[in-house]
Design a protein around this motif. Structure first.
Motif, PDB file in Angstrom:
ATOM      1  N   ASP A  70       0.829  -1.210   0.000  1.00 22.40           N
ATOM      2  CA  ASP A  70       0.000   0.000   0.000  1.00 22.40           C
ATOM      3  C   ASP A  70       0.864   1.262   0.000  1.00 22.40           C
ATOM      4  O   ASP A  70       0.563   2.237  -0.697  1.00 22.40           O
ATOM      5  CB  ASP A  70      -0.931   0.023   1.222  1.00 22.40           C
ATOM      6  CG  ASP A  70      -2.112  -0.921   1.024  1.00 22.40           C
ATOM      7  OD1 ASP A  70      -2.412  -1.249  -0.137  1.00 22.40           O
ATOM      8  OD2 ASP A  70      -2.724  -1.317   2.031  1.00 22.40           O
ATOM      9  N   THR A  71       1.946   1.227   0.797  1.00 22.84           N
ATOM     10  CA  THR A  71       2.846   2.382   0.833  1.00 22.84           C
ATOM     11  C   THR A  71       3.415   2.631  -0.556  1.00 22.84           C
ATOM     12  O   THR A  71       3.468   3.763  -1.034  1.00 22.84           O
ATOM     13  CB  THR A  71       4.002   2.153   1.839  1.00 22.84           C
ATOM     14  OG1 THR A  71       3.433   1.741   3.080  1.00 22.84           O
ATOM     15  CG2 THR A  71       4.827   3.409   2.049  1.00 22.84           C
ATOM     16  N   GLY A  72       3.827   1.555  -1.218  1.00 24.45           N
ATOM     17  CA  GLY A  72       4.363   1.667  -2.567  1.00 24.45           C
ATOM     18  C   GLY A  72       3.360   2.311  -3.522  1.00 24.45           C
ATOM     19  O   GLY A  72       3.703   3.218  -4.284  1.00 24.45           O
ATOM     20  N   LEU A  73       2.125   1.849  -3.422  1.00 26.23           N
ATOM     21  CA  LEU A  73       1.075   2.384  -4.306  1.00 26.23           C
ATOM     22  C   LEU A  73       0.837   3.869  -4.036  1.00 26.23           C
ATOM     23  O   LEU A  73       0.606   4.648  -4.961  1.00 26.23           O
ATOM     24  CB  LEU A  73      -0.229   1.596  -4.131  1.00 26.23           C
ATOM     25  CG  LEU A  73      -0.203   0.145  -4.625  1.00 26.23           C
ATOM     26  CD1 LEU A  73      -1.483  -0.585  -4.243  1.00 26.23           C
ATOM     27  CD2 LEU A  73       0.007   0.083  -6.143  1.00 26.23           C
ATOM     28  N   SER A 101       4.125   1.205  -9.613  1.00 27.64           N
ATOM     29  CA  SER A 101       3.204   0.226 -10.182  1.00 27.64           C
ATOM     30  C   SER A 101       3.410  -1.094  -9.451  1.00 27.64           C
ATOM     31  O   SER A 101       4.418  -1.287  -8.766  1.00 27.64           O
ATOM     32  CB  SER A 101       3.498   0.040 -11.674  1.00 27.64           C
ATOM     33  OG  SER A 101       4.728  -0.623 -11.809  1.00 27.64           O
ATOM     34  N   LEU A 102       2.434  -1.998  -9.580  1.00 25.37           N
ATOM     35  CA  LEU A 102       2.565  -3.296  -8.910  1.00 25.37           C
ATOM     36  C   LEU A 102       3.800  -4.037  -9.408  1.00 25.37           C
ATOM     37  O   LEU A 102       4.459  -4.753  -8.654  1.00 25.37           O
ATOM     38  CB  LEU A 102       1.299  -4.129  -9.145  1.00 25.37           C
ATOM     39  CG  LEU A 102       0.091  -3.691  -8.297  1.00 25.37           C
ATOM     40  CD1 LEU A 102      -1.166  -4.423  -8.732  1.00 25.37           C
ATOM     41  CD2 LEU A 102       0.358  -3.940  -6.817  1.00 25.37           C
ATOM     42  N   LYS A 103       4.092  -3.841 -10.688  1.00 24.98           N
ATOM     43  CA  LYS A 103       5.269  -4.481 -11.284  1.00 24.98           C
ATOM     44  C   LYS A 103       6.545  -3.993 -10.593  1.00 24.98           C
ATOM     45  O   LYS A 103       7.414  -4.788 -10.214  1.00 24.98           O
ATOM     46  CB  LYS A 103       5.287  -4.117 -12.786  1.00 24.98           C
ATOM     47  CG  LYS A 103       6.396  -4.752 -13.580  1.00 24.98           C
ATOM     48  CD  LYS A 103       5.897  -6.056 -14.232  1.00 24.98           C
ATOM     49  CE  LYS A 103       7.030  -6.814 -14.903  1.00 24.98           C
ATOM     50  NZ  LYS A 103       7.831  -7.593 -13.951  1.00 24.98           N
ATOM     51  N   GLU A 104       6.630  -2.667 -10.408  1.00 30.01           N
ATOM     52  CA  GLU A 104       7.818  -2.091  -9.753  1.00 30.01           C
ATOM     53  C   GLU A 104       7.935  -2.567  -8.305  1.00 30.01           C
ATOM     54  O   GLU A 104       9.033  -2.863  -7.828  1.00 30.01           O
ATOM     55  CB  GLU A 104       7.735  -0.555  -9.792  1.00 30.01           C
ATOM     56  CG  GLU A 104       7.978   0.025 -11.165  1.00 30.01           C
ATOM     57  CD  GLU A 104       7.603   1.500 -11.243  1.00 30.01           C
ATOM     58  OE1 GLU A 104       8.387   2.269 -11.818  1.00 30.01           O
ATOM     59  OE2 GLU A 104       6.525   1.873 -10.721  1.00 30.01           O
ATOM     60  N   ILE A 105       6.779  -2.663  -7.629  1.00 28.81           N
ATOM     61  CA  ILE A 105       6.795  -3.132  -6.237  1.00 28.81           C
ATOM     62  C   ILE A 105       7.291  -4.573  -6.180  1.00 28.81           C
ATOM     63  O   ILE A 105       8.088  -4.940  -5.322  1.00 28.81           O
ATOM     64  CB  ILE A 105       5.395  -3.001  -5.604  1.00 28.81           C
ATOM     65  CG1 ILE A 105       5.006  -1.513  -5.499  1.00 28.81           C
ATOM     66  CG2 ILE A 105       5.362  -3.618  -4.207  1.00 28.81           C
ATOM     67  CD1 ILE A 105       3.569  -1.262  -5.115  1.00 28.81           C
ATOM     68  N   GLU A 106       6.831  -5.361  -7.151  1.00 35.53           N
ATOM     69  CA  GLU A 106       7.258  -6.764  -7.200  1.00 35.53           C
ATOM     70  C   GLU A 106       8.779  -6.854  -7.369  1.00 35.53           C
ATOM     71  O   GLU A 106       9.446  -7.666  -6.718  1.00 35.53           O
ATOM     72  CB  GLU A 106       6.549  -7.468  -8.356  1.00 35.53           C
ATOM     73  CG  GLU A 106       6.507  -8.957  -8.189  1.00 35.53           C
ATOM     74  CD  GLU A 106       5.691  -9.630  -9.302  1.00 35.53           C
ATOM     75  OE1 GLU A 106       4.885  -8.922  -9.952  1.00 35.53           O
ATOM     76  OE2 GLU A 106       5.886 -10.821  -9.503  1.00 35.53           O
ATOM     77  N   LEU A 158      10.971  -4.588  -6.477  1.00 32.78           N
ATOM     78  CA  LEU A 158      11.574  -4.180  -5.200  1.00 32.78           C
ATOM     79  C   LEU A 158      11.563  -5.335  -4.206  1.00 32.78           C
ATOM     80  O   LEU A 158      12.551  -5.617  -3.532  1.00 32.78           O
ATOM     81  CB  LEU A 158      10.780  -3.013  -4.592  1.00 32.78           C
ATOM     82  CG  LEU A 158      11.238  -1.605  -4.929  1.00 32.78           C
ATOM     83  CD1 LEU A 158      10.276  -0.596  -4.303  1.00 32.78           C
ATOM     84  CD2 LEU A 158      12.648  -1.368  -4.377  1.00 32.78           C
ATOM     85  N   PHE A 159      10.409  -5.999  -4.159  1.00 33.40           N
ATOM     86  CA  PHE A 159      10.226  -7.130  -3.260  1.00 33.40           C
ATOM     87  C   PHE A 159      11.284  -8.198  -3.538  1.00 33.40           C
ATOM     88  O   PHE A 159      11.954  -8.688  -2.639  1.00 33.40           O
ATOM     89  CB  PHE A 159       8.813  -7.694  -3.452  1.00 33.40           C
ATOM     90  CG  PHE A 159       8.455  -8.788  -2.501  1.00 33.40           C
ATOM     91  CD1 PHE A 159       8.001  -8.490  -1.215  1.00 33.40           C
ATOM     92  CD2 PHE A 159       8.567 -10.119  -2.870  1.00 33.40           C
ATOM     93  CE1 PHE A 159       7.667  -9.496  -0.335  1.00 33.40           C
ATOM     94  CE2 PHE A 159       8.242 -11.130  -1.981  1.00 33.40           C
ATOM     95  CZ  PHE A 159       7.782 -10.827  -0.715  1.00 33.40           C
ATOM     96  N   GLN A 160      11.458  -8.502  -4.821  1.00 31.05           N
ATOM     97  CA  GLN A 160      12.450  -9.499  -5.223  1.00 31.05           C
ATOM     98  C   GLN A 160      13.862  -9.087  -4.811  1.00 31.05           C
ATOM     99  O   GLN A 160      14.635  -9.903  -4.317  1.00 31.05           O
ATOM    100  CB  GLN A 160      12.407  -9.717  -6.751  1.00 31.05           C
ATOM    101  CG  GLN A 160      11.197 -10.495  -7.234  1.00 31.05           C
ATOM    102  CD  GLN A 160      11.123 -11.900  -6.647  1.00 31.05           C
ATOM    103  OE1 GLN A 160      12.120 -12.439  -6.157  1.00 31.05           O
ATOM    104  NE2 GLN A 160       9.945 -12.501  -6.681  1.00 31.05           N
ATOM    105  N   SER A 161      14.165  -7.798  -5.000  1.00 32.26           N
ATOM    106  CA  SER A 161      15.534  -7.374  -4.676  1.00 32.26           C
ATOM    107  C   SER A 161      15.773  -7.447  -3.166  1.00 32.26           C
ATOM    108  O   SER A 161      16.880  -7.736  -2.715  1.00 32.26           O
ATOM    109  CB  SER A 161      15.809  -5.965  -5.223  1.00 32.26           C
ATOM    110  OG  SER A 161      15.137  -5.004  -4.467  1.00 32.26           O
ATOM    111  N   ILE A 162      14.695  -7.208  -2.357  1.00 31.52           N
ATOM    112  CA  ILE A 162      14.848  -7.338  -0.898  1.00 31.52           C
ATOM    113  C   ILE A 162      15.090  -8.802  -0.535  1.00 31.52           C
ATOM    114  O   ILE A 162      15.948  -9.133   0.280  1.00 31.52           O
ATOM    115  CB  ILE A 162      13.613  -6.783  -0.159  1.00 31.52           C
ATOM    116  CG1 ILE A 162      13.495  -5.265  -0.378  1.00 31.52           C
ATOM    117  CG2 ILE A 162      13.707  -7.069   1.346  1.00 31.52           C
ATOM    118  CD1 ILE A 162      12.185  -4.657   0.062  1.00 31.52           C
TER     119      ILE A 162
END
Lengths: 280, 132
Positions: free
Chosen positions: B103-106, B111-116, B118-122
């Motif tokens: 939600d913070t990302g949004l 975009s959901l793609k960008e958040i995904e 970021l998630f992967q890189s974490i």
């Protein structure tokens, strides 16, 4: 209900109290907040029939006050702003006088309070500091173990550590049994820590009684890039780049419909809300 | 005993719900083991600067869901809870935390793609940390 006031009124000279409607639920703390001479002390005295009411109804533990029966008297404790006629007695003397009148007197509890609050019991009441007088008055009130306690600005002269200890004693005392408190105070910290309900008084009237969480969420401050020209629904005040709302739900709905964006929103703190309400 | 509960007065989430969620977390996470004596309703109200009406509601809900237990005259304790209930709380706490992050990302217009991504890189970063 522990206390029920219905349309109670009282006039003294050119000041008129009420009509007041107020209900105290058992086990709760209600704080009377208001400016000086808004009628808080008079309200407490009128409830207890220390000052005779003009009109309306007062019920304590279901009994009419004044009425044919007076069982309630033994179940109620009252701490006025100052004790009158006690100047020449020491704390110890006052204790032995007071304790005799109350069958439920808890002497051990009195000693604990005297020790924790460091009350100079050997001093004459009239020679004590105002803070020490308040501590003594408190220590003479709660060991009677009343089910209903009325306190009139009980800690206004106490120092900071004493106020904390006082609060701890009161909270511990309330835990043990179902006790009800009505308290007039200007101390915001006390309201934060112990109030369940806040009754705001202005010019002899209760302008509202609120549950504390509802109260602390009732006003919000919105930061905007650009203030709308016209007042928004619920607007209570404006500051530089800020709108204060007394109806956050309505205000936010309006912002949404009008596509007005705000950058931040925060609830007002207790002092600010009380001040807003007293300004009217 | 003071409970490590932190309330957000700014949040839209009702205060009693915040207390419940955090207490469940403390109990399921083992910070408050079964049998721990909890503060009275009045003492908790004072510590958290809220009314007893709110603390009572939180305690009642926690009691109904089996996390705590009140014994007449003895106070309130942390109850023995089943493993499955513990699991449930932990899963939902993690789920909610990730959801909040998304939600913070949004809110920051990702975009959901960008958040995904970021998630992967974490995840990659954490994996590295674990190996070291």
């Amino acid at each position: 209900m522990t206390v029920q006031l219905t349309r109670m009124t009282k006039s003294v000279d050119d000041f008129s109290l009420g009509p007041v409607d107020l209900t105290l639920e058992p086990g709760t703390v209600t704080v009377l907040a208001g400016s000086n001479s808004s009628g808080k002390s008079l309200l407490l005295k009128t409830i207890l029939n220390l000052v005779k009411k003009d009109d309306g109804e007062v019920k304590i533990f279901g009994e009419h006050v004044p009425g044919n029966t007076e069982q309630w008297i033994g179940r109620v404790g009252y701490m006025p702003q100052a004790l009158i006629g006690c100047e020449t007695f020491t704390g110890e003397e006052l204790k032995s006088l007071v304790s005799r009148w109350y069958p439920n007197w808890d002497d051990c509890f009195f000693n604990t309070i005297a020790e924790r609050l460091n009350i100079p019991l050997k001093k004459k009441y009239g020679k004590m500091s105002k803070g020490a007088q308040q501590k003594l008055s408190f220590a003479l009130t709660i060991p009677r173990n009343p089910e209903l306690l009325l306190l009139d600005e009980p800690t206004s002269h106490m120092d900071i550590p004493a106020k904390q200890i006082w609060l701890d004693i009161l909270v511990e005392w309330m835990e043990a049994e179902e006790r009800t408190i009505l308290m007039a105070t200007h101390n915001v910290d006390e309201i934060r820590k112990i109030a369940d309900y806040i009754s705001v008084m202005r010019n002899g009237k209760i302008i509202g009684t609120f549950e504390k969480e509802a109260f602390t969420r009732s006003y919000k401050r919105y930061w905007l890039h650009k203030l709308p020209v016209h007042p928004v629904p619920g607007e209570a005040a404006r500051e530089e780049g800020v709108i204060i709302s007394r109806l956050p739900f309505e205000t936010e709905q309006y912002f949404r419909v009008q596509n007005i964006e705000y950058t931040d929103v925060r609830p007002l703190d207790l002092e600010e809300i009380i001040t807003m309400m007293l300004k009217g | 005993m003071k409970l490590p509960i932190r309330l957000s007065k700014e949040s839209r989430e009702p205060i009693y719900h915040q207390i419940e969620q955090q207490m469940k977390g403390l109990i399921a996470g083992g910070n408050l083991p079964a049998g721990t004596i909890l503060p009275s309703i009045r003492a908790l109200a004072k510590d958290l600067e809220i009314s007893v009406i709110t603390t009572r509601r939180a305690y009642q809900d926690l009691e109904q869901t089996g996390f705590i237990q009140t014994l007449q005259g003895k106070g309130t304790f942390v109850a023995e809870i089943e493993h499955s209930l513990k699991e449930q709380v932990t899963v939902s706490a993690v789920y909610e935390a990730i959801e909040r992050g998304i939600d913070t990302g949004l809110q920051y217009d990702y975009s959901l793609k960008e958040i995904e991504e970021l998630f992967q890189s974490i995840i990659v970063q954490k994996r590295k940390e674990r190996l070291e």
